[in-house]
Write a protein that holds these residues in place. Structure first.
Motif, PDB file in Angstrom:
ATOM      1  N   THR A   1       0.812  -1.222   0.000  1.00  0.00           N
ATOM      2  CA  THR A   1       0.000   0.000   0.000  1.00  0.00           C
ATOM      3  C   THR A   1       0.845   1.272   0.000  1.00  0.00           C
ATOM      4  O   THR A   1       0.558   2.227  -0.733  1.00  0.00           O
ATOM      5  CB  THR A   1      -0.943   0.016   1.218  1.00  0.00           C
ATOM      6  OG1 THR A   1      -1.728  -1.185   1.227  1.00  0.00           O
ATOM      7  CG2 THR A   1      -1.873   1.223   1.168  1.00  0.00           C
ATOM      8  N   THR A   2       1.892   1.306   0.789  1.00  0.00           N
ATOM      9  CA  THR A   2       2.714   2.513   0.899  1.00  0.00           C
ATOM     10  C   THR A   2       3.462   2.842  -0.396  1.00  0.00           C
ATOM     11  O   THR A   2       3.854   3.986  -0.604  1.00  0.00           O
ATOM     12  CB  THR A   2       3.744   2.356   2.039  1.00  0.00           C
ATOM     13  OG1 THR A   2       4.485   1.141   1.840  1.00  0.00           O
ATOM     14  CG2 THR A   2       3.048   2.299   3.392  1.00  0.00           C
TER      15      THR A   2
ATOM     16  N   ARG B   1       2.188   2.237  -3.486  1.00  0.00           N
ATOM     17  CA  ARG B   1       1.232   2.530  -4.566  1.00  0.00           C
ATOM     18  C   ARG B   1       1.171   4.009  -4.909  1.00  0.00           C
ATOM     19  O   ARG B   1       0.830   4.385  -6.031  1.00  0.00           O
ATOM     20  CB  ARG B   1      -0.169   2.038  -4.176  1.00  0.00           C
ATOM     21  CG  ARG B   1      -0.270   0.544  -3.982  1.00  0.00           C
ATOM     22  CD  ARG B   1      -1.668   0.149  -3.528  1.00  0.00           C
ATOM     23  NE  ARG B   1      -1.738  -1.268  -3.206  1.00  0.00           N
ATOM     24  CZ  ARG B   1      -2.831  -1.881  -2.762  1.00  0.00           C
ATOM     25  NH1 ARG B   1      -3.942  -1.155  -2.561  1.00  0.00           N
ATOM     26  NH2 ARG B   1      -2.810  -3.173  -2.492  1.00  0.00           N
ATOM     27  N   GLN B   2       1.476   4.876  -3.944  1.00  0.00           N
ATOM     28  CA  GLN B   2       1.384   6.323  -4.168  1.00  0.00           C
ATOM     29  C   GLN B   2       2.664   6.904  -4.752  1.00  0.00           C
ATOM     30  O   GLN B   2       2.731   8.102  -5.011  1.00  0.00           O
ATOM     31  CB  GLN B   2       1.054   7.018  -2.844  1.00  0.00           C
ATOM     32  CG  GLN B   2      -0.197   6.491  -2.164  1.00  0.00           C
ATOM     33  CD  GLN B   2      -1.401   6.485  -3.091  1.00  0.00           C
ATOM     34  OE1 GLN B   2      -1.636   7.458  -3.818  1.00  0.00           O
ATOM     35  NE2 GLN B   2      -2.163   5.408  -3.089  1.00  0.00           N
ATOM     36  N   ASN B   3       3.679   6.077  -4.943  1.00  0.00           N
ATOM     37  CA  ASN B   3       4.927   6.551  -5.522  1.00  0.00           C
ATOM     38  C   ASN B   3       4.683   7.037  -6.951  1.00  0.00           C
ATOM     39  O   ASN B   3       4.127   6.308  -7.784  1.00  0.00           O
ATOM     40  CB  ASN B   3       5.951   5.409  -5.517  1.00  0.00           C
ATOM     41  CG  ASN B   3       7.305   5.832  -6.021  1.00  0.00           C
ATOM     42  OD1 ASN B   3       7.503   6.031  -7.217  1.00  0.00           O
ATOM     43  ND2 ASN B   3       8.259   5.953  -5.117  1.00  0.00           N
ATOM     44  N   GLU B   4       5.099   8.277  -7.250  1.00  0.00           N
ATOM     45  CA  GLU B   4       4.799   8.878  -8.550  1.00  0.00           C
ATOM     46  C   GLU B   4       5.457   8.109  -9.696  1.00  0.00           C
ATOM     47  O   GLU B   4       4.862   7.932 -10.760  1.00  0.00           O
ATOM     48  CB  GLU B   4       5.253  10.345  -8.561  1.00  0.00           C
ATOM     49  CG  GLU B   4       4.456  11.240  -7.630  1.00  0.00           C
ATOM     50  CD  GLU B   4       2.968  11.259  -7.974  1.00  0.00           C
ATOM     51  OE1 GLU B   4       2.629  11.224  -9.176  1.00  0.00           O
ATOM     52  OE2 GLU B   4       2.147  11.297  -7.044  1.00  0.00           O
TER      53      GLU B   4
ATOM     54  N   LYS C   1       3.483   4.998 -10.453  1.00  0.00           N
ATOM     55  CA  LYS C   1       2.236   5.280 -11.170  1.00  0.00           C
ATOM     56  C   LYS C   1       2.471   5.385 -12.674  1.00  0.00           C
ATOM     57  O   LYS C   1       1.669   4.884 -13.475  1.00  0.00           O
ATOM     58  CB  LYS C   1       1.617   6.580 -10.647  1.00  0.00           C
ATOM     59  CG  LYS C   1       1.052   6.483  -9.239  1.00  0.00           C
ATOM     60  CD  LYS C   1       0.447   7.814  -8.804  1.00  0.00           C
ATOM     61  CE  LYS C   1      -0.130   7.735  -7.414  1.00  0.00           C
ATOM     62  NZ  LYS C   1      -0.734   9.031  -6.978  1.00  0.00           N
TER      63      LYS C   1
END
Length: 209
Positions: free
Chosen positions: A150-151, A153-156, A159
Motif C-alpha cells: 500500500t505505501t 502505490r502512491q509513488n509517482e 504510477k
C-alpha cells in the motif's frame, strides 16, 4: 550476491536477439539492437559468423540466462532441479523460470523489466498472500495473490510505470487487477505462455554433455 553488471544492450547484441532488459527503451527507436544489429567489439565486423553446434547451444543458454537475469551457478541449479522433475526437462526449466516472483511481477505489468521487478521485491514492495516476500527467486504457486504494498502505490514513478504496464499483454496463467494492484496465479505456466524465442531443447543438449 553476484550480479551481472555488463551493459544490457551489448548483451542483446551479443546473443543476436532482443532480451528486453531495459523496459520501454527496448520498444523505442533508441534501442541499440535496432540501430546496430551486429555483435559488439572492434573486430566483430557487421556480419555474424556461422556458429558450430556447440556455439548455438551455448548462445541459446546464454540468451535464456540473461533474459531472466541470472548468473551461471543459479541457472545451472534450475536445470538440475528441472532434470529431476517428472516430464520434459526443457518445459520444466522454463516453467521454473516463469514462476520466479520477479518474473511474475514483470509479466503482470507492475514493472517495465525483470531487473526493475527484482528491485521492487528486494526493497519489500511486494506481498504474497498478504505477507511481505523479498526473495526474487521465490517460486509462486497456483492460487497465490501478488500485491503491491500500500505505501508504495502512491509513488509517482510507480504510477507512471503502471500506466505503461497496462498496455502490455498479460499471459493466460495470470489474472491482473490493476485497480487493486493485485495479480493472481490461475494455473501453472504452459509452453505457449513463455515470452521470447527460446529453444529449450538446445539448452538441455548443452547441459547433457
Amino acid at each position: 550476491m553476484a550480479r551481472n553488471l555488463l551493459p544490457s544492450c551489448r548483451q542483446c547484441r551479443r546473443t543476436g536477439e532482443k532480451l528486453f532488459m531495459k523496459g520501454v527503451r527496448c520498444y523505442s527507436e533508441k534501442c541499440a539492437f535496432e540501430r546496430r544489429k551486429f555483435a559488439p567489439g572492434m573486430q566483430s565486423g557487421k556480419r555474424r559468423s556461422k556458429l558450430s553446434d556447440y556455439g548455438m547451444q551455448l548462445n541459446e543458454k546464454q540468451k535464456c540466462k540473461k533474459m531472466y537475469g541470472m548468473m551461471e551457478a543459479q541457472f545451472h541449479r534450475y536445470y538440475y532441479i528441472a532434470n529431476k522433475m517428472a516430464g520434459v526437462t526443457g518445459h520444466n526449466l522454463l516453467r521454473l523460470l516463469e514462476k520466479r516472483l520477479d518474473n511474475a511481477l514483470f509479466r503482470s505489468g507492475f514493472a517495465i523489466s525483470r531487473t526493475q521487478s527484482r528491485q521492487f521485491v528486494r526493497h519489500g514492495h511486494v506481498l504474497i498472500n498478504g505477507k511481505r516476500v523479498n526473495i526474487p527467486s521465490y517460486q509462486i504457486k497456483t492460487g497465490d495473490v501478488l500485491e503491491i504494498k500500500t505505501t508504495f502505490r502512491q509513488n509517482e514513478n510507480f504510477k507512471v510505470l503502471l500506466e505503461a504496464g497496462k498496455s502490455r499483454e498479460i499471459p493466460g496463467w495470470l489474472q491482473v487487477d490493476f485497480e487493486n494492484y493485485k495479480s493472481k496465479v490461475l494455473r501453472e505456466p504452459e509452453r505457449a505462455d513463455i515470452q521470447g524465442t527460446i529453444n529449450e531443447n538446445t539448452i538441455v543438449e548443452f547441459y547433457s554433455k
